[in-house]
Design an enzyme around this catalytic site. Structure first.
Site, PDB file in Angstrom:
ATOM      1  N   ASP A  62       0.883  -1.175   0.000  1.00  0.00           N
ATOM      2  CA  ASP A  62       0.000   0.000   0.000  1.00  0.00           C
ATOM      3  C   ASP A  62       0.914   1.215   0.000  1.00  0.00           C
ATOM      4  O   ASP A  62       1.623   1.460   0.982  1.00  0.00           O
ATOM      5  CB  ASP A  62      -0.885  -0.025   1.257  1.00  0.00           C
ATOM      6  CG  ASP A  62      -1.836   1.171   1.306  1.00  0.00           C
ATOM      7  OD1 ASP A  62      -1.650   2.144   0.534  1.00  0.00           O
ATOM      8  OD2 ASP A  62      -2.765   1.128   2.133  1.00  0.00           O
ATOM      9  N   PHE A  94     -10.400  10.928  -8.699  1.00  0.00           N
ATOM     10  CA  PHE A  94     -11.826  11.086  -8.435  1.00  0.00           C
ATOM     11  C   PHE A  94     -12.540  11.198  -9.777  1.00  0.00           C
ATOM     12  O   PHE A  94     -11.991  11.739 -10.744  1.00  0.00           O
ATOM     13  CB  PHE A  94     -12.074  12.368  -7.623  1.00  0.00           C
ATOM     14  CG  PHE A  94     -11.758  12.212  -6.164  1.00  0.00           C
ATOM     15  CD1 PHE A  94     -12.771  11.931  -5.248  1.00  0.00           C
ATOM     16  CD2 PHE A  94     -10.454  12.331  -5.699  1.00  0.00           C
ATOM     17  CE1 PHE A  94     -12.481  11.780  -3.894  1.00  0.00           C
ATOM     18  CE2 PHE A  94     -10.153  12.177  -4.341  1.00  0.00           C
ATOM     19  CZ  PHE A  94     -11.166  11.906  -3.446  1.00  0.00           C
ATOM     20  N   VAL A  96     -15.130  12.722 -12.461  1.00  0.00           N
ATOM     21  CA  VAL A  96     -15.459  14.127 -12.752  1.00  0.00           C
ATOM     22  C   VAL A  96     -16.719  14.568 -11.988  1.00  0.00           C
ATOM     23  O   VAL A  96     -16.799  15.687 -11.484  1.00  0.00           O
ATOM     24  CB  VAL A  96     -15.671  14.329 -14.274  1.00  0.00           C
ATOM     25  CG1 VAL A  96     -16.017  15.782 -14.584  1.00  0.00           C
ATOM     26  CG2 VAL A  96     -14.419  13.898 -15.039  1.00  0.00           C
ATOM     27  N   SER A 139       0.994  11.153 -16.505  1.00  0.00           N
ATOM     28  CA  SER A 139      -0.120  11.314 -17.445  1.00  0.00           C
ATOM     29  C   SER A 139       0.117  12.539 -18.309  1.00  0.00           C
ATOM     30  O   SER A 139       0.763  13.499 -17.868  1.00  0.00           O
ATOM     31  CB  SER A 139      -1.423  11.496 -16.658  1.00  0.00           C
ATOM     32  OG  SER A 139      -2.451  11.901 -17.520  1.00  0.00           O
ATOM     33  N   TYR A 193      -5.910  15.972  -9.765  1.00  0.00           N
ATOM     34  CA  TYR A 193      -5.208  14.873 -10.446  1.00  0.00           C
ATOM     35  C   TYR A 193      -4.071  15.442 -11.297  1.00  0.00           C
ATOM     36  O   TYR A 193      -2.948  14.934 -11.278  1.00  0.00           O
ATOM     37  CB  TYR A 193      -6.206  14.100 -11.324  1.00  0.00           C
ATOM     38  CG  TYR A 193      -5.599  12.948 -12.084  1.00  0.00           C
ATOM     39  CD1 TYR A 193      -5.318  11.743 -11.451  1.00  0.00           C
ATOM     40  CD2 TYR A 193      -5.319  13.058 -13.456  1.00  0.00           C
ATOM     41  CE1 TYR A 193      -4.763  10.677 -12.155  1.00  0.00           C
ATOM     42  CE2 TYR A 193      -4.768  12.000 -14.164  1.00  0.00           C
ATOM     43  CZ  TYR A 193      -4.493  10.805 -13.512  1.00  0.00           C
ATOM     44  OH  TYR A 193      -3.939   9.758 -14.209  1.00  0.00           O
ATOM     45  N   GLY A 194      -4.362  16.524 -12.022  1.00  0.00           N
ATOM     46  CA  GLY A 194      -3.342  17.147 -12.870  1.00  0.00           C
ATOM     47  C   GLY A 194      -2.144  17.620 -12.066  1.00  0.00           C
ATOM     48  O   GLY A 194      -0.988  17.374 -12.449  1.00  0.00           O
ATOM     49  N   VAL A 195      -2.405  18.263 -10.929  1.00  0.00           N
ATOM     50  CA  VAL A 195      -1.280  18.749 -10.103  1.00  0.00           C
ATOM     51  C   VAL A 195      -0.500  17.556  -9.531  1.00  0.00           C
ATOM     52  O   VAL A 195       0.736  17.572  -9.497  1.00  0.00           O
ATOM     53  CB  VAL A 195      -1.791  19.687  -8.978  1.00  0.00           C
ATOM     54  CG1 VAL A 195      -0.665  20.014  -8.000  1.00  0.00           C
ATOM     55  CG2 VAL A 195      -2.379  20.967  -9.573  1.00  0.00           C
ATOM     56  N   THR A 232      -9.912   1.380 -18.266  1.00  0.00           N
ATOM     57  CA  THR A 232      -9.758   0.786 -16.929  1.00  0.00           C
ATOM     58  C   THR A 232     -10.874   1.344 -16.051  1.00  0.00           C
ATOM     59  O   THR A 232     -11.646   2.205 -16.484  1.00  0.00           O
ATOM     60  CB  THR A 232      -8.411   1.191 -16.301  1.00  0.00           C
ATOM     61  OG1 THR A 232      -8.407   2.622 -16.155  1.00  0.00           O
ATOM     62  CG2 THR A 232      -7.233   0.767 -17.163  1.00  0.00           C
TER      63      THR A 232
END
Ligand code: NAP
Length: 276
Positions: A62, A94, A96, A139, A193-195, A232
């Site tokens: 984990d 998370f 959208v 990503s 998520y982007g950061v 996924t």
């Protein structure tokens, strides 16, 4: 102690990580560890590969839990005296439409994707053997999120001298800024998520630089990559690539030949180096 080469993939009970393990079982000349935070889900995934005639080994991991990371570290040290391939794939996002407050999404997402991945690197990078490969699954969203940062932040994230401590400080500041609802005013894009993936890409650039400075003679290659848009649980059924196709770039980087002197410290998608 075993002399067999060993590869470890984080978050590999399903999705792209599982497909990476499948490909490594076919191509990597050594032991391949499928890891999962939940042993039940992990063993089930190993059994699924067994049905395909592939032999993966299992170890619990984990990445949110330092004790779990250190248990894997000690196991690898004792059984193999290190490791040859590390693929940092585990990650969360998370949906959208999720209504969880943004500040919570920021804290939870950064905790796993950035801080968890960093903790794995802190504990396992020193164990990576000469000619080893490290792949951090980031990503393309890290690039688009970088474009959404203020000029000042962009400059910091593109810097060739930013330190790991400075990056950690910036990632921590993002989470704190979201709690005060000042993140946009402070130059951050509106994507946790982007950061988190900016963090993974920049961390990879820093770690590659550190390897150049401290372990140049060891020929370790470390890169970040985007698997593409992959069907996924994270990305959903409309995505364009199958998990096996999504695994291609991470596996290419994990299996770079021992005489390759690059790519190193790069961000790739579709096996191609992208400008950061
Ligand atoms: P996924 O199907 O949701 O799988 C994520 C995996 O990570 C699962 O095995 C999950 O385990 C594991 N994980 C999550 N938190 C963990 C933790 N704290 N410790 C250990 N394992 C943990 O997602 P995916 O699409 O395969 O994503 C894999 C990687 O690719 C991620 O880093 C993601 O950000 C990146 N990525 C995906 C896409 C895409 O289009 N799918 C695009 C770009 C980048 P559980 O089953 O226990 O939750």
């Amino acid at each position: 102690m075993s002399n067999v080469p060993v590869a470890v993939v984080t978050g590999s009970n399903k999705g792209i990580g599982f497909a990476i393990v499948r490909a490594l079982c076919k191509q990597f000349p050594g032991d391949v560890y499928l890891t999962a935070r939940d042993p039940g889900r992990g063993q089930e995934a190993v059994a699924k590969l067994q049905e395909e005639g592939l032999h993966a080994l299992f170890h619990q991991l984990d990445i949110d839990d330092l004790q779990s990371i250190r248990a894997l570290r000690d196991f690898l040290k004792e059984k193999y005296g290190g490791l040859n391939v590390l693929v940092n794939n585990a990650g969360i996002a998370f949906k959208v439409r999720d209504t969880t407050p943004f500040a919570i999404q920021a804290e939870v997402t950064l905790k796993t994707n950035f801080f968890g991945t960093r903790n794995v690197c802190t504990e396992l990078l020193p164990l990576v053997k000469p000619y080893g490969k490290v792949v951090n699954v980031s990503s393309m969203v890290s690039s688009s999120a970088l474009g959404g940062c203020s000029r000042e932040l962009q400059q910091k994230f593109r810097s060739d001298t930013i330190t790991e401590d400075e990056l950690v400080e910036l990632m921590t500041k993002f989470v704190e800024d979201t709690k005060k609802s000042v993140h946009e005013k402070e130059g951050w894009p509106n994507t946790a998520y982007g950061v988190s993936k900016i963090g993974v890409t920049v961390l990879s650039r820093i770690q590659a630089r550190m390897l150049n400075e401290k372990r140049k003679g060891d020929h370790i290659l470390l890169n970040a990559c985007c698997p593409g848009w992959v069907r996924t649980d994270m990305a959903g059924p409309k995505a364009t690539k199958s998990p096996d196709e999504g695994a291609e770039t991470p596996v290419y980087l994990a299996l770079l030949p021992s005489d390759a002197d690059g790519p190193h410290g790069q961000f790739l998608s579709n096996k191609t180096v992208r400008t950061w």
